[in-house]
Each structure stands twice: as C-alpha cells, then as structure tokens.
Design an enzyme around this catalytic site. Sequence first.
Site, PDB file in Angstrom:
ATOM      1  N   LYS A 197       0.751  -1.289  -0.102  1.00 55.25           N
ATOM      2  CA  LYS A 197       0.335   0.062   0.154  1.00 55.25           C
ATOM      3  C   LYS A 197       0.902   1.146  -0.020  1.00 55.25           C
ATOM      4  O   LYS A 197       1.365   1.631   1.035  1.00 55.25           O
ATOM      5  CB  LYS A 197      -0.948  -0.039   1.460  1.00 55.25           C
ATOM      6  CG  LYS A 197      -2.129   0.576   1.205  1.00 55.25           C
ATOM      7  CD  LYS A 197      -2.267   2.074   0.758  1.00 55.25           C
ATOM      8  CE  LYS A 197      -1.806   3.051   2.010  1.00 55.25           C
ATOM      9  NZ  LYS A 197      -1.620   4.428   1.838  1.00 55.25           N
ATOM     10  N   GLU A 272       9.207   0.920  11.133  1.00 53.17           N
ATOM     11  CA  GLU A 272      10.176   2.089  11.084  1.00 53.17           C
ATOM     12  C   GLU A 272       9.470   3.383  11.290  1.00 53.17           C
ATOM     13  O   GLU A 272       8.518   3.826  10.305  1.00 53.17           O
ATOM     14  CB  GLU A 272      10.855   1.943   9.690  1.00 53.17           C
ATOM     15  CG  GLU A 272      11.597   0.857   9.542  1.00 53.17           C
ATOM     16  CD  GLU A 272      12.825   0.645  10.481  1.00 53.17           C
ATOM     17  OE1 GLU A 272      13.282   1.554  11.028  1.00 53.17           O
ATOM     18  OE2 GLU A 272      13.287  -0.543  10.397  1.00 53.17           O
ATOM     19  N   CYS A 306      13.425  10.507   8.112  1.00 56.70           N
ATOM     20  CA  CYS A 306      13.405   9.901   9.464  1.00 56.70           C
ATOM     21  C   CYS A 306      14.511  10.130  10.057  1.00 56.70           C
ATOM     22  O   CYS A 306      14.820  10.276  11.508  1.00 56.70           O
ATOM     23  CB  CYS A 306      12.976   8.694   9.371  1.00 56.70           C
ATOM     24  SG  CYS A 306      13.765   7.595   8.292  1.00 56.70           S
ATOM     25  N   GLU A 403       8.836  15.969  16.236  1.00 60.66           N
ATOM     26  CA  GLU A 403       9.463  15.613  14.874  1.00 60.66           C
ATOM     27  C   GLU A 403       8.768  16.546  13.952  1.00 60.66           C
ATOM     28  O   GLU A 403       7.468  16.724  13.796  1.00 60.66           O
ATOM     29  CB  GLU A 403       9.229  14.363  14.156  1.00 60.66           C
ATOM     30  CG  GLU A 403       9.726  14.098  13.017  1.00 60.66           C
ATOM     31  CD  GLU A 403       9.521  12.705  12.222  1.00 60.66           C
ATOM     32  OE1 GLU A 403       8.438  12.165  12.445  1.00 60.66           O
ATOM     33  OE2 GLU A 403      10.340  11.990  11.989  1.00 60.66           O
TER      34      GLU A 403
HETATM   35  P1  NAD Z   1       2.136   8.469   7.738  1.00 66.39           P
HETATM   36  O1  NAD Z   1       2.336   7.715   8.885  1.00 66.39           O
HETATM   37  O2  NAD Z   1       1.072   9.630   7.840  1.00 66.39           O
HETATM   38  O3  NAD Z   1       1.931   7.347   6.443  1.00 66.39           O
HETATM   39  C1  NAD Z   1       2.473   6.124   6.194  1.00 66.39           C
HETATM   40  C2  NAD Z   1       1.727   5.394   5.522  1.00 66.39           C
HETATM   41  O4  NAD Z   1       0.651   4.866   6.457  1.00 66.39           O
HETATM   42  C3  NAD Z   1       0.822   5.852   4.289  1.00 66.39           C
HETATM   43  O5  NAD Z   1       0.866   4.912   3.174  1.00 66.39           O
HETATM   44  C4  NAD Z   1      -0.472   6.140   4.780  1.00 66.39           C
HETATM   45  O6  NAD Z   1      -1.231   6.055   3.787  1.00 66.39           O
HETATM   46  C5  NAD Z   1      -0.852   4.807   5.827  1.00 66.39           C
HETATM   47  N1  NAD Z   1      -1.596   5.134   6.944  1.00 66.39           N
HETATM   48  C6  NAD Z   1      -1.872   6.382   7.331  1.00 66.39           C
HETATM   49  N2  NAD Z   1      -3.079   6.003   8.285  1.00 66.39           N
HETATM   50  C7  NAD Z   1      -3.032   4.746   8.389  1.00 66.39           C
HETATM   51  C8  NAD Z   1      -4.084   4.156   9.254  1.00 66.39           C
HETATM   52  N3  NAD Z   1      -4.927   4.442  10.118  1.00 66.39           N
HETATM   53  N4  NAD Z   1      -3.895   2.675   9.065  1.00 66.39           N
HETATM   54  C9  NAD Z   1      -2.879   2.109   8.215  1.00 66.39           C
HETATM   55  N5  NAD Z   1      -2.248   2.821   7.310  1.00 66.39           N
HETATM   56  C10 NAD Z   1      -2.073   4.283   7.525  1.00 66.39           C
HETATM   57  O7  NAD Z   1       3.713   8.869   7.460  1.00 66.39           O
HETATM   58  P2  NAD Z   1       3.825   9.773   6.190  1.00 66.39           P
HETATM   59  O8  NAD Z   1       3.530  11.232   6.699  1.00 66.39           O
HETATM   60  O9  NAD Z   1       3.754   9.270   4.819  1.00 66.39           O
HETATM   61  O10 NAD Z   1       5.595   9.787   6.470  1.00 66.39           O
HETATM   62  C11 NAD Z   1       6.500  10.608   7.350  1.00 66.39           C
HETATM   63  C12 NAD Z   1       6.507   9.827   8.559  1.00 66.39           C
HETATM   64  O11 NAD Z   1       7.309   8.506   8.227  1.00 66.39           O
HETATM   65  C13 NAD Z   1       7.596  10.720   9.387  1.00 66.39           C
HETATM   66  O12 NAD Z   1       7.229  10.464  10.784  1.00 66.39           O
HETATM   67  C14 NAD Z   1       8.886  10.101   9.473  1.00 66.39           C
HETATM   68  O13 NAD Z   1       9.787  10.110  10.313  1.00 66.39           O
HETATM   69  C15 NAD Z   1       8.526   8.440   9.316  1.00 66.39           C
HETATM   70  N6  NAD Z   1       9.324   7.795   8.377  1.00 66.39           N
HETATM   71  C16 NAD Z   1      10.074   6.781   9.189  1.00 66.39           C
HETATM   72  C17 NAD Z   1      11.252   6.219   8.568  1.00 66.39           C
HETATM   73  C18 NAD Z   1      12.119   5.037   8.996  1.00 66.39           C
HETATM   74  O14 NAD Z   1      12.664   4.325   8.640  1.00 66.39           O
HETATM   75  N7  NAD Z   1      11.950   5.198  10.671  1.00 66.39           N
HETATM   76  C19 NAD Z   1      11.464   6.254   6.985  1.00 66.39           C
HETATM   77  C20 NAD Z   1      10.972   7.455   6.584  1.00 66.39           C
HETATM   78  C21 NAD Z   1       9.605   8.087   7.105  1.00 66.39           C
END
Ligand code: NAD
Length: 501
Positions: A197, A272, A306, A403
């Site tokens: 997804k 992650e 991240c 963050e």
């Molecule tokens: P997000 O958590 O908003 O979304 C991530 C994914 O989750 C998307 O595909 C989204 O559609 C899905 N999602 C959202 N709500 C959901 C739910 N209720 N149930 C299931 N899936 C759901 O994150 P983002 O805004 O896309 O990315 C930014 C965040 O990701 C930051 O906090 C960043 O630090 C983190 N990040 C972490 C890493 C790592 O390796 N630790 C790497 C990249 C980004």
Amino acid sequence: MTNKDKLKISEEAKNFLESEHLLFIDGEWKQSSSGEKIPVFDPATEEKIAEVQSGTTKDIDLAVNAAREALSGEWANIPSHDRAQILHRLSDEIEANFSVLSELEVLDNGMPLELAQYSIASHGVTLLRYYASWAPKIHGKTIPVSPGGAMNGESLTYTKREPIGVVGAIIPWNSPLIFAILKLAPALAAGCTVVLKPAELTPLTALYFGHLIEKSGIPKGVVNIVTGLGETAGDALAKHNDVDKITFTGSTEVGKKIVSSSINNLKKVTLELGGKSPVIVFDDADLEKTIPGVARACFFLQGQNCMAGTRVFVHEDIHDELVAGVKSMAESFQIGHGLIQTNDFGPLISGDQRKRVMKYIKQGISEGATLVCGGNEVNDRGYFIEPTIFTDVTGEMSIAKEEIFGPVLCIEKFSNESLEEIAKRANKTTYGLSGSVWTNDISTGHKMAALIDSGQVSINCHAAVDSAIPFGGNKQSGWGREFGEEGLDSYLKTKATTVMY
Ligand code: NAD
C-alpha cells in the site's frame, strides 16, 4: 504551455502520467471497487499530474486472497536459486528503466533529480541484488540434544526457516520507490507474498514498479499493489485477519494505530517510525568536514527524512564558527524544481506539510529561540520553504522535542559537561532512530556513540545507510530492524522438527 512541457519531461514519463493507473491484483490491473480516484500533485508546481485508484476494503480483500493463494502455489516451489534470479531480473528492469523512474520520483515527491538517481541506483538496485543473494543462503540448523533424556533413545532435531507468510507493506511518501523495494526485496527473498500500500501522496513509482514486476517473471499474486488512503486501504490491510505480518514505515502516531489494528490475529509487526536525531559536535571536530556534514544531516530531502539530524549539540568554543558555516551552506542551496539539474533543494510534499512546518517555525520564535536564517515560504507555486536554523534552543521547546519533518535545524550549546551529561540531553526525546558524533578523538567518538540511545549512530558522518547495515529505531522510533541479515530475518519463521529413532 504546462509545466510538464517547460520541464522537458521525457515522452516515456509523460505517457505513463497520462495512462490510466489501476490496482495490481493477482497479476491483473483493475479498477477499484469504489470507482473513486485520488489526485496526485507535483509538489514543486502544485499541478495535478495524475490520478490513481482509491482502493477499498474489498480491494484489499481481493489482494490478500491473491497473496494467500500465491503463497502455496508456483511461488512456493520455485527453488531458491531461481528466486534469486527473479530478483536479479527485477533489478535489471530497474536499471533499464532508471531514467523514467528517477523522473517520476522527482515529479511525485519533489526530491532533486540527483538524489532520486542516487537513491534508486545505490539503494533500490543494490538492495534487490543484496537480498537476491540471500535467497539461497536461508537455512536452519541441526541441534545436538536428546529431548526427554537418553531414555527416549536417539533423536535428531533440525530447524527450517520458512517464509512468514502474507505480508502487508505500508509505506510513506518521503522515499517512495526505495521503501517499496526495502519491503519487497527481503520479503520475496524469504519466499513471502506481499500486498503493498503506497502512500497516497506518492503512488506513481510503485505503480511503474508493478509493471516491471510483471515483466520480471514473478508469478501472479505474489506481489499486489493497492493504492488508497491510509484510513481506508491502509487500515483494512493492517486489520486483515489473513495477513501474517505488517511491515510499516511512517509516523509514530500511525505506527501505534497499526499495532492496535494488528491485535485481532496477533500478526507480526515491524515498525520504522519517526525520529529527532542528535548530532554532537566536539571542539576538536574537523570543521571542514563537519559543517557540510551537519548541513546535509538536517537539510537532506528538505528535512523530510526520518534520520534527519535536527538537534545539534555543539561545544561552545566552536559554536559560532559552526553556525556561520552551516548558515552559509543553507543559504547556498538552489531552491526549485528537482528536474532542473542545478536545483538541490526541493519543495515539501504538500500544502499541509508546509503549514505544519511553518507552525513550528513560528512556535520556535515565540518560545525564544533565535532565528539565524530562513523561516519563510518561497515561490508563488510549489510548497517550498527556506532552510531554517535556530540557535539558543533549549530541550523544553517544542521545536527541540517534536518531529517537524521539514528543513528546521535546532542548535544547542554545551560546555565542559561530561559525556554522560551530554548524552542525557541528547537522549531527552521519545525517539531513538539515528544520531552522529563529530570528533577527532576516536575514543570520545566511540564512548559517545555507546551512550546515544538510538538504533544507529555514525561517527564523523551522519545516517550511514547500506543494504548490509541493520537500521531501525529504539524507543518510539520503531520495532525491529530492516536492511541486512536482520531485515531478512523478520520475514522468516523457524520450525523445529525432532525425530526419535
Ligand atoms: P504516515 O504515518 O502519515 O503514513 C505512512 C503510511 O501509512 C501511508 O501509506 C499512509 O497512507 C498509511 N496510513 C495512514 N493512516 C493509516 C492507518 N490508520 N492505518 C494504516 N495505514 C495508514 O507517514 P508519512 O507522513 O507518509 O511519512 C512521514 C513519517 O514517516 C515521519 O514521521 C517519518 O519520520 C516516518 N518515516 C520513518 C522512516 C524510518 O525508516 N524510520 C522512514 C521514512 C519515514
């Protein structure tokens, strides 16, 4: 003339953007059951560049069923050497389509072209090849024990490593193609099947990748791609009782929801999540290397990273020199569309993200931090923000604790505190993902690295990432590790078999 023409986008990329984007389920491209679409925007121009299907619970169901069927079908009987060859073929396909994938990544995410090319070549292709070479090396052990004692006679116990099963992979928007590959490569090497997804803001390269998966000879149903919203398609995948494992990269907030969604069938979960990583600069650091290193640690991908080193702790004796150097680098970035080769600083992903970052910048000013540079939105079109630096930051300020996920660097000073005291300040966060130490004293470097509570620490560099180096978070930055052997391990389960004779 549209921006697409002005930017000299290749015919191949234009054709892909203009094509109908469907869901990839059981080896076929399908409409979503809802018929609803999600618009996709170029964050550097705010122009709509495509629309994708808004996948529903029903679509997720179809995809999970296909993945379940495929798990015990042809895929299960493909010898591991051949599985490796398939992954190598997929990697060849990425190389053959490298330039269109890079272009699409820039248009979808906003990152500078050079960065898209670097990440696809050195992470995408390399990751697939790295995990391809693991496929034939997955094996169990024989264990020399006699359960129940010698009375029971002789026995042989051996373990087998089996694929964990159907994997739901949910990924964020900040490095879309690399995260898709980071989930798929170890899962496929292990023999799992996957429902991917992608993030609703950046679904395009994952869909293009779906066409390459088709060409690579991966049997139908082994990889399924369902675009859609997090709260619908993502939630349905996380809650699905026939999914064995969720691998999630995204925010800590959504990570917690994934955990509660997984409770029903106790599926395995790898997370992650977010970060607020410290960068510790001692007074003996080589500033010629440290200044660009500190600037890149925070401003790489416009801070939407991240691992970003957003909290700098610098010795007071070199504070002013470091700040001046990083400021001068921040002001030298060429801000603009990533497809223009001279630009090295792109937009934020969306208007909402820009609003969120601007809110933090205002908060930093009102909480008493000193704004050294940046702090403004840029350009009429596109979600650009200047690289921003604050000094006189304290650990209590929200800009130091939360963050921001934007180009905002917070600088604090230390004087002659002990390493333990510096570590206490650096670790005063709910996150624990990355961090770096800058010093010419190797013993200080190792001691400080040992005291930082995070999954990854680099000395005299920041965020060292390689296919073979395990990566993941402590505290609220995540569960488990990706990359390397540990990354593969999370897609396997162990079965112990004992025979008495
Ligand atoms: P997000 O958590 O908003 O979304 C991530 C994914 O989750 C998307 O595909 C989204 O559609 C899905 N999602 C959202 N709500 C959901 C739910 N209720 N149930 C299931 N899936 C759901 O994150 P983002 O805004 O896309 O990315 C930014 C965040 O990701 C930051 O906090 C960043 O630090 C983190 N990040 C972490 C890493 C790592 O390796 N630790 C790497 C990249 C980004």
